[in-house]
Design an enzyme around this catalytic site. Structure first.
Site, mmCIF file in Angstrom:
data_model
loop_
_atom_site.group_PDB
_atom_site.id
_atom_site.type_symbol
_atom_site.label_atom_id
_atom_site.label_comp_id
_atom_site.label_asym_id
_atom_site.label_seq_id
_atom_site.Cartn_x
_atom_site.Cartn_y
_atom_site.Cartn_z
ATOM 1 N N HIS A 13 0.766 -1.175 -0.065
ATOM 2 C CA HIS A 13 0.034 0.061 -0.096
ATOM 3 C C HIS A 13 0.777 0.949 -0.172
ATOM 4 C CE1 HIS A 13 -3.727 2.197 1.411
ATOM 5 N NE2 HIS A 13 -2.774 3.063 1.188
ATOM 6 N N HIS A 15 1.702 5.514 -1.701
ATOM 7 C CA HIS A 15 1.318 6.479 -2.418
ATOM 8 C C HIS A 15 2.480 7.299 -3.107
ATOM 9 C CE1 HIS A 15 -2.854 6.779 -1.019
ATOM 10 N NE2 HIS A 15 -2.292 6.123 0.303
ATOM 11 N N LEU A 16 2.561 7.095 -4.592
ATOM 12 C CA LEU A 16 3.686 7.477 -5.171
ATOM 13 C C LEU A 16 3.549 8.902 -5.924
ATOM 14 C CD1 LEU A 16 5.273 4.428 -6.934
ATOM 15 C CD2 LEU A 16 6.252 5.831 -5.264
ATOM 16 N N LYS A 108 -9.133 -0.095 -5.993
ATOM 17 C CA LYS A 108 -9.254 0.238 -4.507
ATOM 18 C C LYS A 108 -10.626 1.053 -4.356
ATOM 19 C CE LYS A 108 -8.004 2.199 -0.585
ATOM 20 N NZ LYS A 108 -6.575 3.183 -0.526
ATOM 21 N N HIS A 145 -10.346 1.046 1.891
ATOM 22 C CA HIS A 145 -10.470 2.112 2.848
ATOM 23 C C HIS A 145 -11.528 2.059 3.498
ATOM 24 C CE1 HIS A 145 -8.738 5.914 4.440
ATOM 25 N NE2 HIS A 145 -10.013 6.006 5.031
ATOM 26 N N HIS A 183 -4.623 -0.698 5.811
ATOM 27 C CA HIS A 183 -4.172 0.130 6.836
ATOM 28 C C HIS A 183 -5.128 -0.040 8.108
ATOM 29 C CE1 HIS A 183 -6.970 3.033 4.736
ATOM 30 N NE2 HIS A 183 -5.887 3.443 4.013
ATOM 31 N N LEU A 228 -5.073 9.293 7.796
ATOM 32 C CA LEU A 228 -6.355 8.497 7.960
ATOM 33 C C LEU A 228 -6.232 7.137 7.647
ATOM 34 C CD1 LEU A 228 -8.571 11.374 6.433
ATOM 35 C CD2 LEU A 228 -8.614 10.722 8.722
ATOM 36 N N ASP A 256 1.427 2.768 3.500
ATOM 37 C CA ASP A 256 0.516 3.767 3.326
ATOM 38 C C ASP A 256 1.392 5.022 3.463
ATOM 39 O OD1 ASP A 256 -1.692 5.219 2.831
ATOM 40 O OD2 ASP A 256 -2.386 5.196 4.866
ATOM 41 N N HIS A 260 3.211 14.634 1.705
ATOM 42 C CA HIS A 260 2.467 15.942 1.317
ATOM 43 C C HIS A 260 3.827 16.939 1.548
ATOM 44 C CE1 HIS A 260 -1.790 14.589 1.128
ATOM 45 N NE2 HIS A 260 -1.378 13.780 2.058
ATOM 46 N N ALA A 272 -4.029 14.890 5.511
ATOM 47 C CA ALA A 272 -3.651 13.681 6.132
ATOM 48 C C ALA A 272 -2.586 12.794 5.246
ATOM 49 C CB ALA A 272 -4.760 12.840 6.305
HETATM 50 C C1 NCD Z 1 -3.608 9.290 1.890
HETATM 51 C C2 NCD Z 1 -3.220 10.167 0.904
HETATM 52 O O1 NCD Z 1 -2.495 11.477 1.410
HETATM 53 O O2 NCD Z 1 -3.069 9.924 -0.152
HETATM 54 N N1 NCD Z 1 -3.614 9.773 3.342
HETATM 55 C C3 NCD Z 1 -3.460 9.081 4.468
HETATM 56 O O3 NCD Z 1 -3.622 9.726 5.325
HETATM 57 N N2 NCD Z 1 -3.256 7.855 4.413
HETATM 58 C C4 NCD Z 1 -4.750 8.712 1.402
HETATM 59 C C5 NCD Z 1 -5.301 7.346 2.176
HETATM 60 O O4 NCD Z 1 -4.598 6.434 2.177
HETATM 61 O O5 NCD Z 1 -6.055 7.647 2.919
HETATM 62 ZN ZN ZN Z 2 -3.319 5.012 1.534
#
Ligand code: NCD
Ligand code: ZN
Length: 352
Positions: A13, A15-16, A108, A145, A183, A228, A256, A260, A272
């Site tokens: 899991h 986020h790239l 997803k 999610h 997560h 989150l 996860d 940011h 988040a």
């Molecule tokens: C994730 C994101 O920033 O893309 N943020 C997070 O808090 N985990 C989105 C997600 O997986 O809920």
């Molecule tokens: Zn995520």
């Protein structure tokens, strides 16, 4: 000094992001992980196989550029495992195309409004039933999610409510569908997955294993611990550690890691997401070491996820050393910077 050799792990899991942010964060992941399930919550969301293919090609291009520029080791290998973003309009045909593509490995489900870039998500579970039916038929896993979005529900109860409601519905209505509760953050979710039928699994992040909700308020407000689903009470953290270190194949590693820019985290309405990629594997080792379960790290990090996704386990090994180092305060992130988990503090383990 303790050392540990394990099969090279995968991140189930991740986020790239995209563009310069992608180029900035990719090296942190490929340093440790051979493959990653790449989340589709871009803007616009990755809702078609064509969009997933284009995104995959941008990731591969960033990987190749990283090698040329020296940010990524010349011998590194990395395979992005793509996902589709489920919407009210995802059709059985989209699912058939995804399965046939060979590079889309899951779909997803974000309840609309649940998290970052989830506004294109599913507005009512029933609207996704035709797509879920097709995923069951084509054996394409659903990644969930798991939080209800009703603003009247307390934020700390949203996962528990989702597990009792929608997750239970999905798992029983589609008995052949493979489902990953992503997560997970609560004892209730861990128990649900443990007791559920075969084909139901969960990823667990390193930050939910290391910290409870007190971390968000330790001596002041700490936005870099805000993600989150939000961190929960200590009893839940302990239940997650018990699940992760149990050796049960239903639980596997998913960071996860969700970067940011610093300015959007330290903000009146901060985003988040915890950016854990720079020390993720090392911090998981710390969790397993503290639990006296280092012998279970390899199966959690390198075996269970591959088995669930029906992919071969990696052949390569990585070595972890119990040797402290200081995690940097921040890293470059396009024109800005990004603050990693445990910034400026020590990690007990490092990769050789
Ligand atoms: C994730 C994101 O920033 O893309 N943020 C997070 O808090 N985990 C989105 C997600 O997986 O809920
Ligand atoms: Zn995520």
């Amino acid at each position: 000094m303790k050392s540990l050799v394990i099969t090279r792990p995968d991140d189930w899991h991740l986020h790239l992001r995209d563009g310069p942010a992608l180029a900035a964060v990719l090296p942190h992941t490929v340093r440790a992980f051979a493959r990653a399930i790449v989340m589709p919550n871009l803007k616009p969301a990755v809702t078609s196989v064509a969009a997933a293919d284009a995104y995959r090609q941008r990731i591969v291009a960033a990987f190749d550029a990283g090698k040329r520029g020296g940010a990524i080791a010349a011998g590194a290998r990395f395979e992005p495992l793509m996902t589709l973003y489920l919407t009210d309009r995802t059709s059985p045909r989209d699912i058939a195309l995804a399965r046939a593509s060979g590079f889309v490995h899951a779909v997803k489900y974000y309840p609309a409004g649940a998290t970052t870039n989830s506004d294109a998500g599913v507005t009512a579970l029933e609207r996704a039933f035709p797509a879920l039916e097709a995923m069951q038929k084509h054996d394409l896993p659903l990644l969930v999610h798991g939080e209800v979005t009703d603003p009247a529900i307390d934020i700390f109860d949203r996962e528990r409510m989702f597990v009792d409601g929608q997750l239970q519905t999905i798992v029983s209505r589609f008995p052949g569908l493979r489902v990953v509760a992503e997560h997970i953050t609560t004892r209730e979710a861990a128990t649900f997955v443990e007791q559920a039928r075969p084909g139901v699994a969960a990823t667990i992040t390193v930050h939910h294993l290391l910290y409870n909700r007190g971390a968000i308020f330790q001596g002041g407000i700490r936005p870099h611990f805000y993600c989150l689903p939000v961190l929960k009470r200590e009893e839940h953290r302990r239940a997650l550690v018990a699940a992760a270190t149990s050796g049960q194949p239903k639980f596997f590693l998913g960071t996860d890691s969700a970067p940011h820019p610093r300015g959007l985290k330290e903000h009146p309405c901060g985003c988040a997401g915890v950016f854990s990629a720079p020390a993720a594997l090392e911090l998981y080792a710390e969790v397993f070491d503290a639990a006296g379960a280092l012998d279970k790290l390899e199966s959690f990090a390198s075996h269970h996820g591959a088995d669930f996704y029906r992919l071969p386990r990696n052949a390569e090994k990585v070595t972890l050393l119990k040797e402290a180092w200081t995690i940097p305060a921040e890293y470059p992130f396009g024109d800005e910077t990004v603050v990693p988990l445990r910034c400026g503090e020590q990690a007990a383990w490092r990769m050789a």
